[in-house]
Design an enzyme around this catalytic site. Structure first.
Site, PDB file in Angstrom:
ATOM      1  N   TYR A   1       0.921  -1.243  -0.008  1.00  0.00           N
ATOM      2  CA  TYR A   1       0.016   0.019  -0.071  1.00  0.00           C
ATOM      3  C   TYR A   1       1.023   1.166   0.051  1.00  0.00           C
ATOM      4  CZ  TYR A   1      -4.028  -2.766   1.637  1.00  0.00           C
ATOM      5  OH  TYR A   1      -5.075  -3.939   1.441  1.00  0.00           O
TER       6      TYR A   1
ATOM      7  N   GLY B   1     -18.887   1.118  -2.974  1.00  0.00           N
ATOM      8  CA  GLY B   1     -19.946   2.114  -3.175  1.00  0.00           C
ATOM      9  C   GLY B   1     -21.167   1.650  -3.615  1.00  0.00           C
TER      10      GLY B   1
END
Length: 324
Positions: A61, A212
């Site tokens: 990340y 989402g």
């Protein structure tokens, strides 16, 4: 630190917070800008104050940025945090290249992670995925050696099949399975979730709002530059069909005086005492809503409505969670 409901990872594993904090969005993964570091660190610390001690990251990340950020956040409160690290994914210039799961590489990855985090031991260490390039026995066996060395406390796995989970657990007890799970993505209910429950393995469930889709905020069509256009779930008639399903979630959320996001998280939580919703946040303003989701309960009729509306296969189109 406030008390929060706990979940045990594995038969003899640790007790951690029932809600986990995903830290991925605090770093640039695909070449975008890095969120405000001061706010990210404040979010981690407030989450710890609220009793969320499970911090999830990956050594890839932000090319290590995420681990360094967490290291700064927990510098003076290491005992408050349970750190979960994924390894093995290789990126270059923001592009995914593949996996490196060779034992030699794992032994190299762990030392860099320990340095970036500023800790002596990683609480949960896991391959980010398994692609058959290295035998499961070699991957898990190498991490088991790191447990013996004191560099790792518990072993986890991520995004694997039921067969791979059984193989891994036969080499060394697996404490946690990290996997995408939501009302919109229920394919793991057939084989993988039953296998985890049978083996006594905790489930760390990410993508609770299905990129989402279940927030109730999406409208068709998506902007041209939206990354979700790469997935057929978010295109054309598929998206229109899927948003019709989400209307049921929005209606129920209105009736219960909460948000669709909260219902999506709460539904995951209700699927088993061994399941932890893992919610990604980079701002403190997101904490109250996500914490409140853990207090939501459902009537049998409400659960039936959700399970019927979002039955496996009800959401059309693919995402990155559908892989051969």
């Amino acid at each position: 630190m406030k008390n929060m409901e706990k979940i045990q990872l594995g038969h003899n594993g640790p007790y951690v917070s029932r809600l986990g904090l995903g830290c991925m969005r605090m770093s640039s993964i695909w070449g975008g800008s890095t969120p405000d570091e001061t706010e990210s660190i404040a979010t981690i610390n407030q989450a710890l104050d609220e009793g969320i001690n499970f911090l999830n990251t990956g050594d890839f990340y932000g090319a290590g940025h995420n681990e360094m950020l967490i290291g700064r956040a927990i510098k003076n409160r290491r005992d408050d945090a349970f750190i979960s690290v994924k390894f093995g994914a290789i990126f270059h210039n923001g592009h995914w290249l593949g996996l490196d799961l060779r034992p030699l590489s794992i032994k190299n990855f762990i030392n860099y992670s320990l340095t970036r985090l500023g800790v002596e031991t990683i609480d949960l260490y896991q391959p980010s995925r398994m692609d058959g390039s290295v035998p499961v026995e070699d991957i898990i066996g190498t991490v088991a050696d790191l447990v013996k060395e004191g560099k790792v406390r518990y072993i986890g796995v991520s995004e694997i099949t039921a067969d791979q989970l059984r193989q891994a657990n036969s080499v060394h007890p697996i404490s946690a399975l990290e996997i995408g799970y939501s009302l919109a993505d229920r394919q793991i209910e057939k084989d993988l979730l039953p296998a985890a429950k049978e083996l006594g393995i905790g489930v760390v469930a990410f993508a609770n709002t299905a990129e989402g889709l279940l927030t109730g905020d999406l409208k068709a069509p998506l902007p041209e530059n939206d990354y979700r256009n790469a997935f057929t779930r978010f295109k054309g008639e598929n998206l229109i069909h899927n948003l019709e399903k989400v209307e049921v979630l929005k209606q129920l959320a209105g009736d219960k005086n909460c948000t669709p996001t909260q219902l999506a998280i709460a539904w995951v939580k209700e699927q088993g005492e061994h399941i932890m919703p893992l919610v990604s946040m980079s701002r403190r303003t997101r904490l109250p809503e996500n914490l409140a989701a853990m207090d939501i309960t459902f009537t049998p009729d409400e659960i039936n409505t959700l399970n019927t509306t979002f039955a496996p296969g009800a959401i059309t189109g693919d995402t990155y969670l559908q892989r051969s």
